[in-house]
Write a protein that holds these residues in place. Structure first.
Motif, PDB file in Angstrom:
ATOM      1  N   ARG A   1       0.827  -1.212   0.000  1.00 51.00           N
ATOM      2  CA  ARG A   1       0.000   0.000   0.000  1.00 51.00           C
ATOM      3  C   ARG A   1       0.857   1.255   0.000  1.00 51.00           C
ATOM      4  O   ARG A   1       0.594   2.199  -0.719  1.00 51.00           O
ATOM      5  N   ARG A   2       1.885   1.253   0.806  1.00 56.57           N
ATOM      6  CA  ARG A   2       2.655   2.490   0.975  1.00 56.57           C
ATOM      7  C   ARG A   2       3.559   2.759  -0.216  1.00 56.57           C
ATOM      8  O   ARG A   2       3.834   3.922  -0.527  1.00 56.57           O
ATOM      9  N   VAL A   3       4.002   1.713  -0.886  1.00 60.03           N
ATOM     10  CA  VAL A   3       4.858   1.939  -2.057  1.00 60.03           C
ATOM     11  C   VAL A   3       4.025   2.441  -3.230  1.00 60.03           C
ATOM     12  O   VAL A   3       4.473   3.242  -4.039  1.00 60.03           O
ATOM     13  N   GLY A   4       2.772   1.984  -3.296  1.00 60.67           N
ATOM     14  CA  GLY A   4       1.882   2.462  -4.358  1.00 60.67           C
ATOM     15  C   GLY A   4       2.147   1.807  -5.687  1.00 60.67           C
ATOM     16  O   GLY A   4       1.351   1.008  -6.147  1.00 60.67           O
ATOM     17  N   SER A   5       3.275   2.069  -6.299  1.00 60.00           N
ATOM     18  CA  SER A   5       3.539   1.452  -7.605  1.00 60.00           C
ATOM     19  C   SER A   5       3.764  -0.052  -7.395  1.00 60.00           C
ATOM     20  O   SER A   5       4.274  -0.463  -6.354  1.00 60.00           O
ATOM     21  N   PRO A   6       3.350  -0.878  -8.383  1.00 61.49           N
ATOM     22  CA  PRO A   6       3.396  -2.329  -8.179  1.00 61.49           C
ATOM     23  C   PRO A   6       4.818  -2.844  -7.939  1.00 61.49           C
ATOM     24  O   PRO A   6       5.760  -2.408  -8.611  1.00 61.49           O
ATOM     25  N   LEU A   7       4.943  -3.722  -6.969  1.00 60.65           N
ATOM     26  CA  LEU A   7       6.224  -4.388  -6.718  1.00 60.65           C
ATOM     27  C   LEU A   7       6.168  -5.723  -7.440  1.00 60.65           C
ATOM     28  O   LEU A   7       5.484  -6.641  -6.997  1.00 60.65           O
ATOM     29  N   ALA A   8       6.849  -5.805  -8.563  1.00 65.02           N
ATOM     30  CA  ALA A   8       6.777  -7.028  -9.356  1.00 65.02           C
ATOM     31  C   ALA A   8       8.101  -7.238 -10.058  1.00 65.02           C
ATOM     32  O   ALA A   8       8.893  -6.302 -10.211  1.00 65.02           O
ATOM     33  N   ALA A   9       8.328  -8.490 -10.463  1.00 65.83           N
ATOM     34  CA  ALA A   9       9.548  -8.785 -11.214  1.00 65.83           C
ATOM     35  C   ALA A   9       9.308  -9.986 -12.106  1.00 65.83           C
ATOM     36  O   ALA A   9       8.469 -10.842 -11.820  1.00 65.83           O
ATOM     37  N   GLN A  10      10.036 -10.015 -13.205  1.00 67.88           N
ATOM     38  CA  GLN A  10       9.918 -11.145 -14.123  1.00 67.88           C
ATOM     39  C   GLN A  10      11.232 -11.912 -14.179  1.00 67.88           C
ATOM     40  O   GLN A  10      12.292 -11.357 -13.926  1.00 67.88           O
ATOM     41  N   GLY A  11      11.115 -13.173 -14.502  1.00 66.23           N
ATOM     42  CA  GLY A  11      12.305 -13.987 -14.731  1.00 66.23           C
ATOM     43  C   GLY A  11      12.075 -14.823 -15.965  1.00 66.23           C
ATOM     44  O   GLY A  11      10.945 -14.991 -16.406  1.00 66.23           O
ATOM     45  N   GLU A  12      13.125 -15.328 -16.526  1.00 62.20           N
ATOM     46  CA  GLU A  12      12.939 -16.193 -17.697  1.00 62.20           C
ATOM     47  C   GLU A  12      13.927 -17.346 -17.636  1.00 62.20           C
ATOM     48  O   GLU A  12      14.851 -17.359 -16.815  1.00 62.20           O
ATOM     49  N   CYS A  13      13.698 -18.300 -18.516  1.00 60.46           N
ATOM     50  CA  CYS A  13      14.591 -19.459 -18.558  1.00 60.46           C
ATOM     51  C   CYS A  13      15.173 -19.557 -19.964  1.00 60.46           C
ATOM     52  O   CYS A  13      14.460 -19.840 -20.922  1.00 60.46           O
ATOM     53  N   ILE A  14      16.453 -19.280 -20.054  1.00 57.92           N
ATOM     54  CA  ILE A  14      17.116 -19.357 -21.353  1.00 57.92           C
ATOM     55  C   ILE A  14      17.815 -20.705 -21.451  1.00 57.92           C
ATOM     56  O   ILE A  14      18.591 -21.076 -20.562  1.00 57.92           O
ATOM     57  N   VAL A  15      17.521 -21.439 -22.497  1.00 53.49           N
ATOM     58  CA  VAL A  15      18.156 -22.751 -22.681  1.00 53.49           C
ATOM     59  C   VAL A  15      18.639 -22.888 -24.115  1.00 53.49           C
ATOM     60  O   VAL A  15      18.388 -22.024 -24.949  1.00 53.49           O
ATOM     61  N   GLY A  16      19.265 -24.004 -24.387  1.00 53.48           N
ATOM     62  CA  GLY A  16      19.784 -24.253 -25.732  1.00 53.48           C
ATOM     63  C   GLY A  16      21.234 -23.814 -25.819  1.00 53.48           C
ATOM     64  O   GLY A  16      21.877 -23.495 -24.822  1.00 53.48           O
ATOM     65  N   GLY A  17      21.751 -23.807 -27.029  1.00 52.71           N
ATOM     66  CA  GLY A  17      23.139 -23.400 -27.207  1.00 52.71           C
ATOM     67  C   GLY A  17      24.093 -24.553 -26.997  1.00 52.71           C
ATOM     68  O   GLY A  17      23.815 -25.685 -27.391  1.00 52.71           O
ATOM     69  N   THR A  18      25.211 -24.272 -26.342  1.00 46.90           N
ATOM     70  CA  THR A  18      26.235 -25.304 -26.174  1.00 46.90           C
ATOM     71  C   THR A  18      26.655 -25.396 -24.712  1.00 46.90           C
ATOM     72  O   THR A  18      26.361 -24.514 -23.909  1.00 46.90           O
ATOM     73  N   TYR A  19      27.345 -26.465 -24.389  1.00 48.30           N
ATOM     74  CA  TYR A  19      27.765 -26.703 -23.005  1.00 48.30           C
ATOM     75  C   TYR A  19      29.286 -26.793 -22.935  1.00 48.30           C
ATOM     76  O   TYR A  19      29.907 -27.555 -23.686  1.00 48.30           O
ATOM     77  N   ASP A  20      29.857 -25.989 -22.057  1.00 52.14           N
ATOM     78  CA  ASP A  20      31.307 -26.052 -21.853  1.00 52.14           C
ATOM     79  C   ASP A  20      31.585 -27.040 -20.728  1.00 52.14           C
ATOM     80  O   ASP A  20      31.329 -26.755 -19.565  1.00 52.14           O
ATOM     81  N   ALA A  21      32.095 -28.184 -21.098  1.00 54.76           N
ATOM     82  CA  ALA A  21      32.249 -29.275 -20.142  1.00 54.76           C
ATOM     83  C   ALA A  21      33.539 -29.117 -19.331  1.00 54.76           C
ATOM     84  O   ALA A  21      34.450 -28.384 -19.738  1.00 54.76           O
TER      85      ALA A  21
END
Ligand SMILES: Cc1cc2nc3c(=O)[nH]c(=O)nc-3n(C[C@H](O)[C@H](O)[C@H](O)COP(=O)(O)OP(=O)(O)OC[C@H]3O[C@@H](n4cnc5c(N)ncnc54)[C@H](O)[C@@H]3O)c2cc1C
Lengths: 287, 760
Positions: B577-597
């Motif tokens: 309530r006191r902050v007023g503007s929405p407190l939110a965040a997004q995340g994503e999952c990046i996959v694919g590409g190559t693997y450095d073993a």
């Protein structure tokens, strides 16, 4: 499902009259366990459904000489009935093997008999026990021996408007044992590949067989009473003799190839079921 | 823990598609082709339209008359017309849709639609479809996914090959080469929740409510088909098992809703689901070259998947399993050939891991034959060949967390593998045990990209709302995501709420399939939670006039770290309530590409993670009737960190309960004229509680690097390993190796007869 008129008469005469008057447009339901599926799949498309459930006096089991079972008695009640279990154990055992407890609570004895599906268990057991079916219409009541009741799959001698009101099962003599077995692929709700009932009476003095009957289900268009079982009369029911008799019984069967397997396999299963049922009945008669 | 919605579900308080009522909605009934292959000469819908209560009838004419309606859909393979245009390609193909005021009228009117069919010769299986001069199911091909490669002039809608090493050299080096052919017929998923859609087209905007497993790709396809924005909302779903992974109803019912000018509802009957999506018929030829000591040196698996009349789902899922068709074994020389073939069966879709299940059945049964032939112990031959960390898979992937052996040992131990089997004095009961091992991929993009996102927002009520595209299909995804978010934020489950699968309210997600959600969505949730946590601490720090690093998130609110709860903090509701503007965040999952073993080399990634699993089973065969019964079974799977052990156990248990059906008795059966004989549960046997064997779930929970709190996916493998273990147990019991599912009693008895005849 197409909409239909729903009628719940209070008496057999009234139900019978509606059925006779409306002919093919009317459809009788007992417990509804098969009937509702038939309605839903469009196998039947009646104008009106006549629900027998409201008819008084058709529910209950009386063990008074013969076992008198009202048509509206649930299969589950037959399974649990003390009198049936003690002296008509074969019948209670067959009832206990019908599908699952939900179906057994819904399906009625009258429905099980009138339906005439060759794979069902109750008619097989009633055939081994030599039961008779009581059928009634506005014109009156008659008793039909179970061996004469069926004309073919899903086909009985019931006249238009005639209703099964009960089943009478004679009491087996003392020193009798019975057993019912079925063979199902998958879960117990699936239609059995075959089933068999056996009833064996022993002479307590000699230990020889004083009575032997066997019946087979899914073994032809109607329940098959195996004549071969009488071959045990006057003999000691040894495992070897029982195996021979069961093999002969399976030859009397005329099973049909369907989704549950080829004819040769059904015959083999019938032989095994009759053999095991006769062995079990003999042991129970000895006990 | 039980899932968050378990109590509501048990009490009947959860709404599924069947419960959804949209004001003003009309009801649709689909007119279906009775023939597997037929030219549509004419459609007369006048009598249907004239029936009182009928709103409209959608046929090819209405589709063609609408310039803003594309004719053909399919977001993986574009080959399915909204309603049949020139011909019907399978029994049950959609020819017209009748819309009426109520379902009964729609049903009645559907029977009045008079379709004039000219029967065409049908190809009912892969063999017929591949024969010279076979009738063509489709004249043209429209693959969308880039990896799909049809073969012009044939019924092959996709063919691909992968391999490693030098297969010819591998076979040349082998002391023995074994060759077997295996097959399995189609079955149906029989999810409790029947396919259902409500579609609405209003003010230039589509809204579709559906129990589909891929809301986002579906939304994009709707937008392409109808040239307007689309929102897809998926409520709780009562199971799909793959049958709902692709669209078969949504576009069609949207077209009907557009024509009707009002919302339209369509709920399939159980019988119709048998003509909607099925698990395809499968056949393969597998050749394996081994050294005398049991070391596998080469394997070729050529498999054929019957995708049915449309490749909208089946072609790509067949292709995906190229990656796992050689099994969880170190094989230096391997080759896999995949053929996805059109026939006039209903379209196919994945089925809980399919066709990895059939690959596993094949290579595991053959391995038992090899072990028996070489006189080797069946576990020993597997110990020798199973992959280990650092091995290279047939795809070129560097394998890590490859605890394949541990799965096998755990599953075998759980059924008492080494204990003697009970004797059968009369010889009428044959007993045996079997084991099987598998490797399963998850859907992975060819290049590096974001597969999905998650958003977490603090609401004015002080509850954290987790917004995810994952469909809650009964697998417990809301619960796992809440657990992950709760741990990452440092708050309890009471402070969390999950909003799932509404394309207008949650970030994009590729699909809820292929055991992918816990890993992929879990990672996006962890990332979103991390960002949000920082924002909340910052906002609270400003409010409380303290340093952010002296504050911590608790279940009640943001508290000073040393404060001991005696005030000085702020509740989440107050903060919001006191902050007023929405407190939110997004995340994503990046996959694919190559693997450095760790070995310093770079490897391709054909699958973000690999799941390993094993099943051990004990069976009893009645030698007089041929009936096989599973006495007990156990499955073990690599789960990474077990986030919700209870969900893992029930997933494994459900896998066994379901897959024992196709293993022992389930199959769809067609007669010679191409008519399906058992499209109803009256004649289609399903497993129930009564068929469930004694069952032990096990998991191998070494944390998986990169997974959310070390977790990875495992939703399918419990099913995948069942047929192989059962086939091998029956082999052990009877001495007969079966090459075909299901293990029906008459098949077993026939084999026992043949065996005893040969012995005489
Ligand atoms: C899933 C399932 C599995 C089953 N498995 C088995 C099994 O393993 N073994 C077994 O034996 N049975 C089994 N049954 C039961 C059996 O198939 C029938 O459903 C049942 O016996 C019918 O009884 P009902 O009272 O419900 O009859 P209904 O369904 O009401 O009626 C069935 C038919 O009989 C007629 N009918 C009913 N009552 C009368 C009457 N009093 N007089 C004249 N006609 C009448 C109806 O008109 C209708 O044609 C199963 C049923 C289901 C649904």
């Amino acid at each position: 499902m197409r909409p239909f008129e729903y009628i719940r008469p209070g008496a057999v005469g009234e139900a019978s009259q509606i059925l006779a008057e409306r002919g093919d447009g009317a459809f009788l339901i007992g417990g509804g366990s098969a009937a509702v599926v038939m309605l839903r799949l469009g196998v039947v498309r009646p104008e009106c459904v006549v629900d027998l459930g409201g008819v008084a006096g058709l529910r209950g089991i009386e063990a008074n000489g013969a076992l008198r079972i009202g048509a509206l008695t649930p299969i589950r009640a037959l399974e649990l009935d003390g009198g049936a279990r003690s002296r008509w154990g074969l019948l209670a055992e067959a009832a206990s093997q019908v599908a699952n407890v939900r179906v057994r609570n819904a399906a009625t004895v009258g429905g099980a008999v009138a339906y005439g599906e060759p794979q069902t268990d109750t008619p097989t057991a009633l055939t081994a026990l030599g039961a008779s079916v009581r059928a009634a219409s506005a014109k009156g009541e008659r008793a039909v021996p179970i061996g004469e009741f069926y004309l073919g799959p899903y086909e009985t001698v019931l006249a238009p408007g005639e209703i099964v009101v009960g089943v009478d099962v004679p009491e087996p003599p003392p020193h009798t044992g019975g057993a019912h077995l079925k063979f199902t692929i998958g879960s117990p709700e699936n239609k059995p590949v075959a089933n068999a009932s056996a009833l064996v009476t022993l002479d307590p003095a000699s230990g020889k067989c004083a009575g032997a009957r066997a019946a087979m289900g899914a073994a032809g268009p109607t329940p098959v009473a195996a004549q071969a079982a009488e071959g045990l009369l006057g003999e000691f029911p040894s495992p070897e003799r029982i195996a021979e008799v069961a093999a002969a019984a399976a030859e009397e069967a005329d099973p049909m190839e369907d989704l549950r397997g080829p004819v040769w396999h059904k015959r083999r299963v019938l032989k095994v079921l009759v053999e095991r049922a006769l062995l079990c009945a003999t042991q129970r008669a000895q006990a | 823990m039980p899932t968050l919605e378990a109590a509501d579900k048990a009490a009947g308080r959860v709404a599924y598609m069947g419960d959804l009522v949209i004001p003003g909605m009309a009801h649709a009934k689909i007119v279906r082709s009775p023939l597997p292959h037929a030219r549509i000469v004419a459609i007369d819908a006048e009598a249907a339209r004239a029936l009182p209560g009928v709103v409209c009838v959608l046929t090819r004419d209405e589709v063609r008359a609408d310039p803003d309606m594309e004719e053909i859909y399919g977001f993986v393979y574009r080959d399915a017309p909204l309603v049949a245009i020139d011909k019907a390609r399978h029994q049950g193909d959609i020819v017209a849709v009748v819309v009426a005021e109520d379902a009964a009228t729609a049903e009645e009117a559907a029977e009045l639609v008079d379709v004039d069919y000219e029967e065409l010769p049908a190809v009912m299986n892969v063999r017929e479809a591949l024969a010279d001069g076979a009738p063509r199911v489709h004249e043209e091909f429209f693959p969308i996914a880039p990896e799909l490669r049809p073969q012009a002039g044939t019924n092959i809608c996709h063919h691909a090959t992968i391999g490693c090493g030098d297969i010819a050299r591998g076979f040349a080096e082998a002391d023995f080469v074994y060759e077997d052919e295996f097959s399995a017929p189609p079955v149906q998923h029989c999810a409790l929740d029947l396919h259902a859609v409500v579609a609405q087209v209003e003010d230039g905007q589509i809204t579709v409510w559906t129990n589909c497993q891929s809301p986002f790709p579906l939304g994009r396809e709707l937008e392409r088909m109808f040239k307007m924005p689309a929102r897809v909302i998926v409520p709780y779903v009562g199971g799909g098992f793959g049958s709902k992974s692709r669209d078969r109803l949504e576009c069609v019912i949207t077209a009907a809703a557009k024509l009707a000018g009002r919302p339209v509802r369509c709920v399939l009957s159980q019988e119709e689901t048998f003509m909607t999506f099925i698990r395809p018929a499968y056949a393969n030829r597998i050749q394996t070259g081994v050294k005398r000591d049991g070391t596998i040196v080469a394997r070729r698996n050529t498999f054929y998947v019957d995708v049915g009349g449309y490749a909208i789902s089946g072609a790509r899922s067949a292709n995906n399993t190229l990656k796992v068709a050689t099994g969880p074994y170190r094989i230096p020389h391997a080759e896999v050939n995949c053929y996805a073939v059109y026939t006039n069966k209903p379209p196919s879709s994945p089925y809980r891991g399919l066709p990895t299940t059939q690959h596993t059945m094949a290579y595991e049964a053959q391995l038992d034959r090899i072990a028996r032939d070489l006189g080797m112990d069946r576990l020993e031959i597997r110990r020798k060949n199973l992959v280990r960390d650092g091995d290279t898979h047939v795809t070129g992937d560097y394998l890590r967390s490859a605890h394949a052996r541990e799965c096998m040992e755990k599953a075998a131990a759980a059924i008492g593998w080494d204990a003697p089997l009970p004797a059968s004095p009369d010889g009428k009961t044959l007993r045996g045990r079997g084991v099987s091992c598998t490797i399963k991929y998850t859907l992975t993009p060819a290049r590096q990209m974001s597969e999905n996102g998650a958003e977490i927002a603090l609401g004015q009520d002080g509850v954290f709302e987790i917004r995810i595209g994952t469909v809650n299909i009964g697998q417990g995804s809301d619960t796992v995501m809440a657990q992950i978010a709760g741990d990452a934020l440092g708050v309890g489950l009471d402070a969390l709420r999950v909003v799932h699968s509404d394309t207008a309210r949650v970030p994009v997600d590729s699909s809820t399939t292929a055991s992918r959600s816990t890993y992929h969505m879990g990672r996006a949730v962890v990332e979103a939670a991390g960002v949000l946590k920082g924002r909340i601490l910052e906002a609270a720090a400003q409010l409380l006039e303290r340093g952010a690093d002296s504050l911590a998130l608790t279940s009640e609110g943001v508290e000073p770290e040393d404060g001991g709860g005696d005030g000085g903090g702020v509740s989440y509701a107050e903060l919001a309530r006191r902050v007023g503007s929405p407190l939110a965040a997004q995340g994503e999952c990046i996959v694919g590409g190559t693997y450095d073993a760790p070995d310093g080399k770079t490897y391709p990634i054909a699958s973000t993670f690999w799941t390993f699993a094993s099943c051990a089973a004990e069976v009893e065969v009645d030698a007089e009737t041929g009936q096989a019964r599973i006495v007990q079974a156990a499955a073990a799977a690599t789960t990474g960190t077990a986030i919700n052990p209870r969900s893992i156990e029930t997933q494994l248990e459900g896998g066994v309960g379901q897959e024992l059906g196709p293993t022992l008795f389930e199959q769809m059966t067609w007669d010679e004229s191409g008519q399906l004989l058992n499209a109803a549960l009256l004649d289609y046997p399903l497993p129930t509680m009564e068929t469930m064997p004694r069952y032990e779930p096990r998991y191998v929970d070494h944390p998986f690097e990169g997974g959310p709190f070390g977790a990875k996916g495992m939703g399918e493998v419990g099913a995948v390993v069942v047929p192989g273990a059962v086939l091998n147990a029956v082999y052990d019991a009877t001495g007969v190796l079966f090459h075909e599912m299901p293990l029906l009693p008459h098949k077993i008895l026939e084999a026992l007869d043949a065996k005893s005849a040969a012995a005489q």
